[in-house]
Design an enzyme around this catalytic site. Sequence first.
Site, short mmCIF file in Angstrom:
data_model
loop_
_atom_site.label_atom_id
_atom_site.label_comp_id
_atom_site.label_asym_id
_atom_site.label_seq_id
_atom_site.Cartn_x
_atom_site.Cartn_y
_atom_site.Cartn_z
N ASN A 9 0.87 -1.18 0.00
CA ASN A 9 0.00 0.00 0.00
C ASN A 9 0.90 1.23 0.00
O ASN A 9 1.52 1.55 1.02
CB ASN A 9 -0.88 -0.04 1.26
CG ASN A 9 -1.64 1.26 1.46
OD1 ASN A 9 -1.78 2.06 0.54
ND2 ASN A 9 -2.14 1.47 2.67
N TRP A 10 0.96 1.89 -1.14
CA TRP A 10 1.89 3.02 -1.27
C TRP A 10 1.32 4.32 -0.72
O TRP A 10 1.96 5.36 -0.78
CB TRP A 10 2.31 3.19 -2.74
CG TRP A 10 3.16 2.07 -3.25
CD1 TRP A 10 3.57 0.96 -2.56
CD2 TRP A 10 3.70 1.93 -4.57
NE1 TRP A 10 4.35 0.15 -3.36
CE2 TRP A 10 4.44 0.72 -4.61
CE3 TRP A 10 3.64 2.71 -5.73
CZ2 TRP A 10 5.11 0.28 -5.75
CZ3 TRP A 10 4.31 2.27 -6.87
CH2 TRP A 10 5.03 1.07 -6.88
N LYS A 11 0.10 4.27 -0.23
CA LYS A 11 -0.53 5.45 0.38
C LYS A 11 -0.39 6.67 -0.53
O LYS A 11 -0.43 6.54 -1.76
CB LYS A 11 0.05 5.71 1.77
CG LYS A 11 0.06 4.46 2.64
CD LYS A 11 0.27 4.77 4.09
CE LYS A 11 0.48 3.48 4.85
NZ LYS A 11 0.18 3.58 6.26
N HIS A 95 -9.49 1.02 4.99
CA HIS A 95 -8.20 1.19 5.66
C HIS A 95 -8.40 2.12 6.87
O HIS A 95 -9.20 3.05 6.82
CB HIS A 95 -7.17 1.79 4.69
CG HIS A 95 -5.77 1.75 5.23
ND1 HIS A 95 -5.31 2.68 6.13
CD2 HIS A 95 -4.75 0.88 5.02
CE1 HIS A 95 -4.05 2.38 6.45
NE2 HIS A 95 -3.69 1.29 5.79
N GLU A 97 -6.77 4.51 7.98
CA GLU A 97 -6.57 5.94 7.72
C GLU A 97 -7.83 6.55 7.09
O GLU A 97 -8.14 7.72 7.31
CB GLU A 97 -5.33 6.14 6.82
CG GLU A 97 -4.05 5.87 7.62
CD GLU A 97 -2.87 5.38 6.81
OE1 GLU A 97 -2.91 5.48 5.56
OE2 GLU A 97 -1.91 4.87 7.41
N GLU A 167 -5.42 -5.31 10.57
CA GLU A 167 -4.40 -4.29 10.79
C GLU A 167 -4.67 -3.57 12.11
O GLU A 167 -5.47 -2.61 12.14
CB GLU A 167 -4.43 -3.27 9.65
CG GLU A 167 -4.14 -3.85 8.29
CD GLU A 167 -3.56 -2.79 7.36
OE1 GLU A 167 -2.43 -2.98 6.91
OE2 GLU A 167 -4.23 -1.78 7.12
N GLY A 173 2.39 1.95 10.77
CA GLY A 173 3.33 3.06 10.62
C GLY A 173 4.03 3.45 11.92
O GLY A 173 4.64 4.51 12.01
N SER A 213 3.40 -2.48 10.36
CA SER A 213 4.86 -2.50 10.52
C SER A 213 5.50 -3.83 10.15
O SER A 213 6.41 -4.31 10.83
CB SER A 213 5.24 -2.08 11.95
OG SER A 213 4.82 -0.76 12.18
C1 PEP Z 1 -0.73 0.00 5.98
O1 PEP Z 1 -0.70 1.14 5.55
O2 PEP Z 1 -1.68 -0.74 5.67
C2 PEP Z 1 0.35 -0.45 6.85
C3 PEP Z 1 0.25 -1.64 7.40
O3 PEP Z 1 1.40 0.41 7.03
P1 PEP Z 1 2.83 0.04 7.70
O4 PEP Z 1 3.32 -1.22 7.07
O5 PEP Z 1 3.71 1.22 7.37
O6 PEP Z 1 2.61 -0.13 9.16
#
Ligand code: PEP
Length: 249
Positions: A9-11, A95, A97, A167, A173, A213
């Site tokens: 996931n490049w956000k 997600h 976010e 998640e 993050g 992470s």
């Molecule tokens: C994500 O954005 O879905 C995510 C898991 O981010 P990260 O790996 O940076 O924790």
Amino acid sequence: MRKPIIAGNWKMYKTGSEAKTLAAGIVEKVQKVQEVQIVLCPPFTALGAVAEAIKGSNIELGAQNCHFEDKGAFTGEISTAFLIDAGCKYVIIGHSERRQYFAEDDALINKKIKRAQASGLIPIFCIGETLLERQKEQTFDVLRRQVLHGLQEISATDPERLIIAYEPVWAIGTGVTATKEQAQEAHRYIRDLLAGLWGSETAERIRIQYGGSVKPDNVAELMAQDDIDGALVGGASLDADSFAKIVGF
Ligand code: PEP
């Protein structure tokens, strides 16, 4: 047997040209991988560039969001038809976010999942508890609510056409990963919820990714858990080398 699926996931990172370079680097490094499905989810504006870069490779394309209507006067929104036209097979929905910063609730997420499935996209449906919810021992209640509301009125599903991503919000993050025991416990609970909806045969075939992470040095122990079938990777997917190492766990 569930084939592992690892998605990046490049956000809101990478312009079209940056995305092209990153995708090309990943293509080169993962070309020999056969036993893992690999998905890249760049920003909307980079979908075309990434689609071009991964053409003919073992990598598939996904988006990070979609609208719940098929078309209409929804300025600034992106339909599932646009995503399919751009080459997407997957779309991330719900997600944390989006839940946190764009007020997406379970009902909206449910509409998006239905739209994605109806149009032929495979939703990567994200769920997970916040730190406060975990501290208050509400993790299972939150997961139950998110799963049951998010999948409401989806009476039966082809197990290949739904991916769940567990998640924990406190792990996204932050550099703090759930322990393998915490992750496995949540994944088992989610699979039991799916069994309650659609029976255990279907539930045993639905893939549940872990996200939060994930890094080259922790992916193997997570992937070794019985109910962890892949990873949704944020930060570590923005570097070809680290993403390739994760894919090659
Ligand atoms: C994500 O954005 O879905 C995510 C898991 O981010 P990260 O790996 O940076 O924790």
